[in-house]
Design an enzyme around this catalytic site. Structure first.
Site, PDB file in Angstrom:
ATOM      1  N   CYS A 176       8.493  44.141  34.811  1.00 56.08           N
ATOM      2  CA  CYS A 176       8.113  43.665  33.442  1.00 56.08           C
ATOM      3  C   CYS A 176       7.875  42.215  33.335  1.00 56.08           C
ATOM      4  CB  CYS A 176       8.891  44.333  32.420  1.00 56.08           C
ATOM      5  SG  CYS A 176       8.958  46.130  32.782  1.00 56.08           S
ATOM      6  N   HIS A 307      10.592  38.327  25.157  1.00 60.87           N
ATOM      7  CA  HIS A 307      10.480  39.512  25.879  1.00 60.87           C
ATOM      8  C   HIS A 307      10.246  40.641  24.962  1.00 60.87           C
ATOM      9  CE1 HIS A 307       9.910  42.203  29.232  1.00 60.87           C
ATOM     10  NE2 HIS A 307      11.034  42.741  29.027  1.00 60.87           N
ATOM     11  N   HIS A 342       4.669  47.799  25.327  1.00 64.86           N
ATOM     12  CA  HIS A 342       5.067  47.115  26.544  1.00 64.86           C
ATOM     13  C   HIS A 342       4.149  47.426  27.414  1.00 64.86           C
ATOM     14  CE1 HIS A 342       7.346  45.589  29.600  1.00 64.86           C
ATOM     15  NE2 HIS A 342       8.552  45.879  29.219  1.00 64.86           N
TER      16      HIS A 342
END
Lengths: 418, 357
Positions: A176, A307, A342
């Protein structure tokens, strides 16, 4: 510490790296104009996932890229032979090159770096293969899918689309934070003289394997993503691609290119602690190394794109690490994932693009779905509505499974000031 | 700019565990391809090249290995052998990086997740302990935990040339001061999932692939690691995408660009290692190299002995060259050329200078 801009200025223009083209496919918009508008208005497109059969899950919301038309962007490759993630990466690269005002021929005489980050590669195809096998008829197993599972395809296909020969094409599988890893690799490749330009970013397609993994770990939100909120319940799976065109400042100035932002530096760290739980000290170490690499003091940073997955563990740990580094006075800290969901390997690449647009257009995208900030996450997340802001330096955080952290620092390029 | 040097290396391969086993197997040209135990491997092929008797728990102990997948075990085992050779602090290091090549992570672990989801009583009945290993960077992340590798941790994919692209990527980490030493290599596991994918993806006219597995890791720094002397320096790595199907020309371009970047001539070359890939690309690669170099410099390919090892293949080629150099005094100070080709369209060449002994 010297001011950032002086430091960046002290580098020769050949070693300064700027972003001159943006390619974006996201759940809130395709292309620079639509994406910018989405960020400004706090758009979100969360809906039940359609990519796979979600029956049996108690909830299965996602943020898919609706109406993706790869044929509009992929001109020289057989679109149907590419998996969805590769279609995303190639289409976004095409858009970035066009946005940079470049023709294919302009790139062919140059040495290029192509770096695409991903979490899952073509796992959607792998899901399909497993489903075909479970169905029990080996004749129904699709040979073409089996041949395109290697993740290097995501970057190699970009080179093929543009008929680029003098390139290094690699895919970063650092989950990620892979988009930031890619931007960092392109930055270094140009600075050490390995490349004249770099097409860098990330791409992922929503797939069952990824969704069920996060679901099983209890990190998927049942409805929407609420980063830094006291009632946050997790992330929302999404997909897409972000690819940026990087070149030296020297090259951008010589051809009169529009400069969205300058990559001032980046940092990498590994938690070496737990595969799925972020480590505060390692996240802090990554931010410190990014700021040092950029020649930036914390007080000079105007905005942090966190994030910010919206999970309990991430947001608390990340906010604490930020407060550590920023001496308890952090700049405004937003989570784009509140809007975008995401997008995994694409996430930090999309965030790099969002930060560049925020710098260019002078606004801070909001953290949407926000009701009450968690006292454990003491930051100003710019709730629900974007605000105008004069942004000179922006920090973009990417954290990942495996403890793979990558932080990119971007700066505004002021023609007059230099 | 300074050339990175390889201080030490190790491999876990179908020849066995450790550098000595690899060196013996590759220099003696012993085939490690054999019949697969049908009880252990439910795969569509009869033959393969697996690490003989490899057992994660026997190799790494029982703690922390309960659900560990094979590729992670192979990586931790190999990295451990490299770190044994140098003074790696017990509590780890912030300036040691790990750059690990892969094709697509563990297809076995990731496809198991999907399979469980599709066949379980509930779609979320998947084994949670498998999840970290089903992410592509699972092996690199777990290995970092094992040894306290807190520097940059990168999982990269570039097809068969991955081992060489990893050298370039690592060089940049070193030149930009992001790491002091880099553990650089690749890992691939033999598994039923990988065998099935290979089997299904085969075109009717292609022969069945004999799959191999393993891990090769090199310790790279701008200076040799403390207490070691350099084995070789990495002079140049060049890659090229094949746009017109002419693999021979692409390999030639890579080799010539690499040689001219360091002002070396083909007659300084001591050994040339090609991928040994059985397809048309591999044949063109070999043909071009025979035009460029004397026949006696061409090293027989490792792939003939250990099978198709995908992302590790070029790392195993480098390991082969270093193994041969150890036994050949004529290698001292001379150049080794390693080339590779991949169906994705990438060709690559690397130049190493073997250290003076």
């Amino acid at each position: 510490m010297n001011s950032t801009l002086a430091r960046a200025d002290s580098r020769p223009a050949s070693q300064r790296v700027v972003i001159t083209g943006l390619g974006v496919f996201s759940s809130i918009g395709t292309g620079v104009a639509e994406f910018t508008e989405g960020l400004r208005t706090g758009r979100s497109n969360v809906a039940p996932i359609t990519a796979f059969d979600t029956s049996g899950f108690e909830y299965a919301n996602g943020a898919e890229v609706a109406g993706f038309e790869p044929e509009k962007w992929i001109h020289h490759s057989p679109v149907k032979e590419l998996g969805r993630a590769t279609q995303f990466s190639v289409a976004a690269a095409r858009m970035a090159v066009e946005d940079a005002g470049l023709a294919d021929e302009d790139l062919r005489g140059l040495r290029g770096q192509i770096s695409i980050g991903t979490t899952d590669g073509e796992s959607r195809d792998a899901d399909t293969l497993v489903a075909q096998r479970v169905a029990g008829d080996p004749q129904r197993v699709d040979r073409a899918l089996a041949r395109r599972l290697g993740v290097n395809g995501l970057s190699a296909a970009v080179a093929r689309e543009f008929s680029l020969t003098d390139v290094e094409a690699l895919t970063l599988g650092t989950a990620c934070s892979a988009g930031n890893y890619s931007v960092g690799n392109g930055f270094d490749a140009i600075r050490v003289g390995d490349a004249d330009f770099a097409l860098c970013g990330g791409a992922d397609a929503i797939c069952l394997k990824n969704f069920v993994s996060f679901y099983r770990l209890g990190t998927v939100a049942p409805d929407v993503c609420r980063p830094f909120d006291k009632d946050r319940r997790g992330l929302i799976n999404s997909e897409g691609a972000g690819v940026v065109m990087l070149e030296s400042l020297e090259s951008a100035l010589a051809r009169g290119a529009r400069i969205y932002s300058e990559v001032l530096g980046y940092g990498l760290s590994c938690d070496a602690h737990h595969p799925a739980v972020p480590d505060q000290s390692s996240v802090a170490r990554c931010m410190t190394s990014a700021l040092e690499n950029a020649g930036v003091a914390p007080h000079e940073v105007d905005l942090i794109s966190a994030h910010g997955t919206g999970t309990k563990a991430n947001d608390t740990t990340e906010a604490r690490a930020i407060r550590d580094i920023y001496d308890n006075l952090p700049p405004r800290t937003i989570s784009l994932k509140s809007m975008l969901g995401h997008a995994m390997g694409a996430a930090s690449a999309l965030a790099t693009i969002a930060c560049s647009l925020a710098i260019t257009h002078g606004f801070i995208p909001p953290t949407i779905n926000h009701v009450e900030t968690d006292p454990e996450c003491e930051i100003d997340c710019v709730p629900n509505e974007s605000v105008p802001a004069d942004l000179r330096i922006v920090q973009n955080n990417g954290l990942a499974f495996g403890g793979n952290n990558s932080v990119v620092v971007l700066g505004r390029h002021d023609k007059e000031a230099r | 700019m300074p050339y990175p040097v390889i201080s030490t290396w190790s491999a876990t391969s179908p020849f066995g565990v450790g550098r000595a086993a690899f060196a013996a197997g590759t220099t003696q040209r012993r085939s490690a391809i054999g019949p697969l135990d049908p009880l252990e491997w439910q795969v569509p092929t009869t033959h393969g090249a697996v690490v003989p008797g490899y057992d994660i728990r026997a190799s790494l102990g029982r703690k922390g290995t309960r659900m560990m997948n094979r590729v992670t075990g192979l990586t931790i085992t190999t990295v451990g052998h490299v770190l044994e050779e140098v003074a790696h602090p017990e509590d780890g290091a912030d300036d040691v990086a790990l750059v690990l090549g892969t094709t697509a992570g563990s297809l076995q672990s990731s496809m198991e997740i999907t399979h469980s989801s599709l066949t379980g009583a509930r779609p979320y009945h998947v084994e949670p302990a498998t999840i970290p290993y089903a992410v592509m960077n699972g092996a690199a992340g777990r290995c970092a935990i094992w040894y306290g590798l807190r520097g940059p941790n990168s999982t990269i994919g570039a097809g068969r040339p991955t081992g060489m692209v990893g050298l370039t990527y690592s060089r940049r980490l070193l030149l930009t001061g992001r790491a002091r030493q880099v553990l650089c290599g690749a890992a691939e596991e033999f598994s039923s999932a990988r065998s099935l994918v290979e089997h299904y993806g085969r075109l009717p006219e292609e022969p069945e692939t004999v799959l191999g597995e393993g891990c090769a890791i090199f310790l790279l720094g701008l200076e040799p690691a403390p207490g070691s002397r350099p084995l070789a320096s990495v002079l140049s790595v060049r890659t090229r995408m094949v746009a017109d199907g002419d693999w021979g020309a692409a390999v030639g371009h890579c080799v010539e660009a690499a040689l001219s970047s360091v002002d070396e001539k083909a007659d300084q070359v001591w050994a040339v290692s090609h991928s040994g890939t059985a397809d048309a690309a591999g044949r063109a690669e070999h043909a071009r190299l025979t035009e460029l170099f004397d026949a006696e410099t061409l090293v027989p390919p490792a792939a003939d002995l250990i099978g198709e090892t995908h992302s590790v293949s070029s790392a195993f080629q480098i390991a082969s060259v270093l193994s041969l150099a150890e036994q050949d005094p004529a290698s001292a100070g001379r150049i080794a050329v390693i080339t590779s080709v991949d169906p994705s369209g990438m060709a690559a060449a690397a130049l190493l200078r073997i250290a003076e002994s």
